[in-house]
Scaffold this motif. Structure first.
Motif, PDB file in Angstrom:
ATOM      1  N   TYR A   1       0.887  -1.118   0.085  1.00  0.00           N
ATOM      2  CA  TYR A   1      -0.107  -0.126   0.055  1.00  0.00           C
ATOM      3  C   TYR A   1       0.869   1.191   0.057  1.00  0.00           C
ATOM      4  O   TYR A   1       1.940   1.225   0.588  1.00  0.00           O
ATOM      5  N   ASP A   2       0.372   2.232  -0.434  1.00  0.00           N
ATOM      6  CA  ASP A   2       0.997   3.335  -0.648  1.00  0.00           C
ATOM      7  C   ASP A   2       0.442   4.592   0.330  1.00  0.00           C
ATOM      8  O   ASP A   2       1.043   5.790   0.593  1.00  0.00           O
ATOM      9  N   GLY A   3      -0.807   4.236   1.049  1.00  0.00           N
ATOM     10  CA  GLY A   3      -1.426   5.065   1.889  1.00  0.00           C
ATOM     11  C   GLY A   3      -2.319   4.327   2.964  1.00  0.00           C
ATOM     12  O   GLY A   3      -2.994   3.431   2.421  1.00  0.00           O
ATOM     13  N   LEU A   4      -2.444   4.827   4.170  1.00  0.00           N
ATOM     14  CA  LEU A   4      -3.528   4.296   4.920  1.00  0.00           C
ATOM     15  C   LEU A   4      -4.383   5.233   5.174  1.00  0.00           C
ATOM     16  O   LEU A   4      -4.406   6.420   5.318  1.00  0.00           O
ATOM     17  N   LEU A   5      -5.818   4.981   5.125  1.00  0.00           N
ATOM     18  CA  LEU A   5      -6.891   5.910   5.817  1.00  0.00           C
ATOM     19  C   LEU A   5      -7.199   5.212   7.014  1.00  0.00           C
ATOM     20  O   LEU A   5      -8.014   4.224   7.226  1.00  0.00           O
ATOM     21  N   CYS A   6      -6.845   5.820   8.105  1.00  0.00           N
ATOM     22  CA  CYS A   6      -6.882   5.187   9.302  1.00  0.00           C
ATOM     23  C   CYS A   6      -7.870   5.929  10.332  1.00  0.00           C
ATOM     24  O   CYS A   6      -7.771   7.126  10.661  1.00  0.00           O
ATOM     25  N   ASP A   7      -8.583   5.082  10.983  1.00  0.00           N
ATOM     26  CA  ASP A   7      -9.658   5.683  12.067  1.00  0.00           C
ATOM     27  C   ASP A   7      -8.630   6.044  13.232  1.00  0.00           C
ATOM     28  O   ASP A   7      -7.656   5.852  13.063  1.00  0.00           O
ATOM     29  N   VAL A   8      -9.434   6.886  14.002  1.00  0.00           N
ATOM     30  CA  VAL A   8      -8.481   7.381  15.252  1.00  0.00           C
ATOM     31  C   VAL A   8      -8.996   6.605  16.458  1.00  0.00           C
ATOM     32  O   VAL A   8      -8.442   6.221  17.101  1.00  0.00           O
ATOM     33  N   TRP A   9     -10.203   7.320  16.835  1.00  0.00           N
ATOM     34  CA  TRP A   9     -10.767   6.670  18.242  1.00  0.00           C
ATOM     35  C   TRP A   9     -10.954   5.346  18.274  1.00  0.00           C
ATOM     36  O   TRP A   9     -11.722   4.691  17.499  1.00  0.00           O
ATOM     37  N   GLY A  10     -10.320   4.646  19.070  1.00  0.00           N
ATOM     38  CA  GLY A  10     -10.712   3.161  19.043  1.00  0.00           C
ATOM     39  C   GLY A  10      -9.256   2.346  18.585  1.00  0.00           C
ATOM     40  O   GLY A  10      -9.126   1.215  18.781  1.00  0.00           O
ATOM     41  N   VAL A  11      -8.529   3.007  17.449  1.00  0.00           N
ATOM     42  CA  VAL A  11      -7.394   2.708  17.060  1.00  0.00           C
ATOM     43  C   VAL A  11      -6.184   3.020  17.210  1.00  0.00           C
ATOM     44  O   VAL A  11      -5.197   2.437  17.766  1.00  0.00           O
TER      45      VAL A  11
ATOM     46  N   GLY B   1       8.346   6.023   3.559  1.00  0.00           N
ATOM     47  CA  GLY B   1       7.785   7.117   2.390  1.00  0.00           C
ATOM     48  C   GLY B   1       6.416   7.111   2.028  1.00  0.00           C
ATOM     49  O   GLY B   1       6.088   7.690   1.116  1.00  0.00           O
ATOM     50  N   ARG B   2       5.529   6.267   2.938  1.00  0.00           N
ATOM     51  CA  ARG B   2       4.030   6.299   2.442  1.00  0.00           C
ATOM     52  C   ARG B   2       3.386   7.044   3.453  1.00  0.00           C
ATOM     53  O   ARG B   2       4.038   7.929   4.149  1.00  0.00           O
ATOM     54  N   HIS B   3       2.022   7.282   3.148  1.00  0.00           N
ATOM     55  CA  HIS B   3       1.399   8.319   3.847  1.00  0.00           C
ATOM     56  C   HIS B   3       0.195   7.851   4.647  1.00  0.00           C
ATOM     57  O   HIS B   3      -0.374   6.719   4.366  1.00  0.00           O
ATOM     58  N   VAL B   4      -0.247   8.580   5.584  1.00  0.00           N
ATOM     59  CA  VAL B   4      -1.187   8.275   6.587  1.00  0.00           C
ATOM     60  C   VAL B   4      -2.303   9.645   6.459  1.00  0.00           C
ATOM     61  O   VAL B   4      -1.692  10.304   6.890  1.00  0.00           O
ATOM     62  N   VAL B   5      -3.420   9.456   6.283  1.00  0.00           N
ATOM     63  CA  VAL B   5      -4.664  10.121   6.374  1.00  0.00           C
ATOM     64  C   VAL B   5      -5.542   9.705   7.346  1.00  0.00           C
ATOM     65  O   VAL B   5      -6.084   8.634   7.216  1.00  0.00           O
ATOM     66  N   LEU B   6      -5.583  10.322   8.483  1.00  0.00           N
ATOM     67  CA  LEU B   6      -6.626   9.833   9.625  1.00  0.00           C
ATOM     68  C   LEU B   6      -7.987  10.337   9.212  1.00  0.00           C
ATOM     69  O   LEU B   6      -8.181  11.362   8.730  1.00  0.00           O
ATOM     70  N   ILE B   7      -8.873   9.346   9.183  1.00  0.00           N
ATOM     71  CA  ILE B   7     -10.225   9.625   8.698  1.00  0.00           C
ATOM     72  C   ILE B   7     -11.156   9.364   9.652  1.00  0.00           C
ATOM     73  O   ILE B   7     -11.227   8.249  10.362  1.00  0.00           O
TER      74      ILE B   7
ATOM     75  N   ALA C   1       1.018  12.371  -2.440  1.00  0.00           N
ATOM     76  CA  ALA C   1       1.835  11.454  -3.315  1.00  0.00           C
ATOM     77  C   ALA C   1       2.155  12.078  -4.738  1.00  0.00           C
ATOM     78  O   ALA C   1       3.130  11.579  -5.490  1.00  0.00           O
ATOM     79  N   ASN C   2       1.497  13.229  -4.904  1.00  0.00           N
ATOM     80  CA  ASN C   2       1.765  14.230  -6.348  1.00  0.00           C
ATOM     81  C   ASN C   2       1.165  13.338  -7.472  1.00  0.00           C
ATOM     82  O   ASN C   2       2.099  13.140  -8.463  1.00  0.00           O
ATOM     83  N   ARG C   3       0.521  12.300  -7.283  1.00  0.00           N
ATOM     84  CA  ARG C   3      -0.107  11.324  -8.462  1.00  0.00           C
ATOM     85  C   ARG C   3      -1.475  10.952  -7.820  1.00  0.00           C
ATOM     86  O   ARG C   3      -1.911  10.987  -6.759  1.00  0.00           O
TER      87      ARG C   3
ATOM     88  N   CYS D   1      -6.703   0.133  -4.982  1.00  0.00           N
ATOM     89  CA  CYS D   1      -6.027  -1.067  -4.697  1.00  0.00           C
ATOM     90  C   CYS D   1      -4.812  -0.858  -3.875  1.00  0.00           C
ATOM     91  O   CYS D   1      -4.214  -1.681  -3.263  1.00  0.00           O
ATOM     92  N   ARG D   2      -4.072   0.371  -3.883  1.00  0.00           N
ATOM     93  CA  ARG D   2      -2.934   0.883  -3.087  1.00  0.00           C
ATOM     94  C   ARG D   2      -3.135   1.616  -1.750  1.00  0.00           C
ATOM     95  O   ARG D   2      -2.513   2.282  -1.322  1.00  0.00           O
ATOM     96  N   LEU D   3      -4.611   1.597  -1.275  1.00  0.00           N
ATOM     97  CA  LEU D   3      -4.963   2.344  -0.196  1.00  0.00           C
ATOM     98  C   LEU D   3      -5.537   0.964   0.877  1.00  0.00           C
ATOM     99  O   LEU D   3      -6.420   0.181   0.264  1.00  0.00           O
ATOM    100  N   LEU D   4      -5.410   1.219   1.979  1.00  0.00           N
ATOM    101  CA  LEU D   4      -5.884   0.400   2.935  1.00  0.00           C
ATOM    102  C   LEU D   4      -6.472   1.139   4.161  1.00  0.00           C
ATOM    103  O   LEU D   4      -6.151   2.054   4.687  1.00  0.00           O
ATOM    104  N   ALA D   5      -7.826   0.580   4.277  1.00  0.00           N
ATOM    105  CA  ALA D   5      -8.908   1.412   5.250  1.00  0.00           C
ATOM    106  C   ALA D   5      -8.704   0.705   6.735  1.00  0.00           C
ATOM    107  O   ALA D   5      -8.956  -0.604   6.688  1.00  0.00           O
ATOM    108  N   VAL D   6      -8.280   1.215   7.736  1.00  0.00           N
ATOM    109  CA  VAL D   6      -7.925   0.854   9.085  1.00  0.00           C
ATOM    110  C   VAL D   6      -8.966   1.220   9.903  1.00  0.00           C
ATOM    111  O   VAL D   6      -9.253   2.441  10.044  1.00  0.00           O
ATOM    112  N   GLY D   7      -9.762   0.285  10.816  1.00  0.00           N
ATOM    113  CA  GLY D   7     -10.782   0.661  11.691  1.00  0.00           C
ATOM    114  C   GLY D   7     -11.058  -0.371  12.639  1.00  0.00           C
ATOM    115  O   GLY D   7     -10.951  -1.331  12.236  1.00  0.00           O
TER     116      GLY D   7
END
Length: 298
Positions: A24-34, A56-62, A221-223, A228-234
Motif C-alpha cells: 500500500y501507498d496510503g493508510l486511511l486510518c480511523d482514530v478513536w479506538g485505533v 515514504g508512505r502516507h497516513v491520512v486519519l479519517i 503522493a503528487n499522483r 488497490c494501493r490504499l488500506l482502510a484501518v478501523g
C-alpha cells in the motif's frame, strides 16, 4: 489486486501491519479506538503509523469526529499522538460543514455540546431554537454522561412533528471512552430515523469522506493513487468496515476497539477465523486483508 497475506504469528492468526505495508501507498486510518481510547494514545499504534510513514508512505486519519480537522490536531497532541504518526486529518465535521453550506439560509438548530460549535464557522445559517428550526445539526449528546437515547425521546418526537431535517455529523453509534462505552450522535440519529424523521448521515461509511481522504493521499503522493494501493484501518464494523466495503477499499480490522467485548480472546487461529466469517457474512464483497487486536507493526 487481491492480497492474501500470511500472518507472521501462526499461533494466533493475527496480521501485523508490517506484513501488509509494502502492498500500500496510503493508510486511511480511523482514530478513536485505533490510535487512542479517549484518555491516552496507544503506543503500539503510534509506532506502527510512524514506521509506515518512515517508508515514504502516507497516513491520512479519517474520523467521524463532529468537529473541524483543525480542532482534532491539538486533541491528538494532548493525548500523546505525535505529528510523525500521520500526514493530515479528514473529519466528518469537515464534510458536514460542506453540506450545511449548500442550504445557507435554512434556520438551524444545533443539537450537541458547545465544543462542537466550530463546525459552524463560516456558515450563514440563522441559529435558532428547536421550535423555529428547519434543519438540525446533530453532533452528539448534550451531556457526555448520557448513556441512553431514551432521554431525548420527547425532543426527537417534537422535531419529527415539525418536519425538521437532521444532518448527523457523527454516524458512530458508540465509542469506548477509557473504560466505558458512551453513545454518539449516530445512536440519536438512528432513533430519529426509526421515529420517521429524515436523516442525512455525514462521515463514514458514506462516500464523501472517503473521497476527500483519497484526494489528500493523491496530493501527498503528487499522483493519482489507485484504490488497490490504499488500506482502510478501523475498529467499527458499521462505519469503518462497512465504509471500506461500500467504497471498494481493502480493510484491516482492529478487534480491540468498540467490539472488544464481542470479540474478546482473539488469541487462536480459530477465533480469528470466526471473526472473519462474521465480518464477511455481514459485508459481502469485503476484502478483509488482515485483523489484529490492536494496530501493531509486528
Amino acid at each position: 489486486m487481491t492480497i492474501t497475506p500470511q500472518p507472521s504469528n501462526a499461533s494466533t492468526g493475527l496480521t501485523p501491519l508490517s506484513i501488509l505495508a509494502s502492498q500500500y501507498d496510503g493508510l486511511l486510518c480511523d482514530v478513536w479506538g485505533v490510535i487512542h481510547n479517549g484518555a491516552a494514545a496507544f503506543d503500539d499504534a503510534v509506532d506502527a503509523l510512524c514506521r509506515f510513514r518512515a517508508t515514504g508512505r502516507h497516513v491520512v486519519l479519517i474520523t467521524n469526529a463532529p468537529r473541524l480537522a483543525k480542532d482534532v490536531y491539538p486533541q491528538l497532541e494532548r493525548l500523546g499522538v505525535p505529528r510523525d504518526a500521520f500526514d493530515c486529518i479528514v473529519t466528518s465535521g469537515d464534510v458536514t460543514r460542506n453540506l450545511i453550506q449548500r442550504d445557507p439560509d435554512a434556520a438551524l438548530f444545533h443539537f450537541g455540546p458547545a465544543r462542537d460549535r466550530s463546525i459552524l464557522e463560516g456558515a450563514t445559517n440563522p441559529i435558532v431554537g428547536l421550535s423555529d428550526a428547519r434543519l438540525c445539526l446533530l453532533t452528539g449528546p448534550l451531556d457526555d454522561a448520557i448513556e441512553t437515547v431514551d432521554v431525548y425521546q420527547d425532543l426527537l418526537v417534537e422535531m419529527r412533528d415539525n418536519a425538521v431535517q437532521m444532518i448527523c455529523a457523527n454516524p458512530d453509534l458508540v465509542v469506548r471512552d477509557a473504560d466505558r462505552m458512551v453513545i454518539c450522535a449516530g445512536s440519536i440519529a438512528q432513533r430519529y430515523s426509526q421515529l420517521g424523521g429524515t436523516v442525512i448521515f455525514s462521515g463514514k461509511p458514506q462516500a464523501a469522506i472517503y473521497q476527500e481522504a483519497r484526494n489528500r493521499v493523491d496530493a501527498l503522493a503528487n499522483r493519482k493513487v489507485p484504490k488497490c494501493r490504499l488500506l482502510a484501518v478501523g475498529d467499527g464494523m458499521p462505519t469503518d468496515i462497512k465504509g471500506a466495503a461500500k467504497n471498494g477499499l481493502d480493510a484491516y480490522f482492529i478487534a480491540g476497539g468498540i467490539h472488544a467485548d464481542e470479540f474478546a480472546g482473539m488469541n487462536t487461529p480459530a477465533n480469528v477465523a470466526s471473526v472473519r466469517k462474521i465480518i464477511e457474512s455481514q459485508y459481502p464483497g469485503i476484502n478483509l486483508v488482515g485483523m489484529n487486536d490492536r494496530l501493531r507493526w509486528v
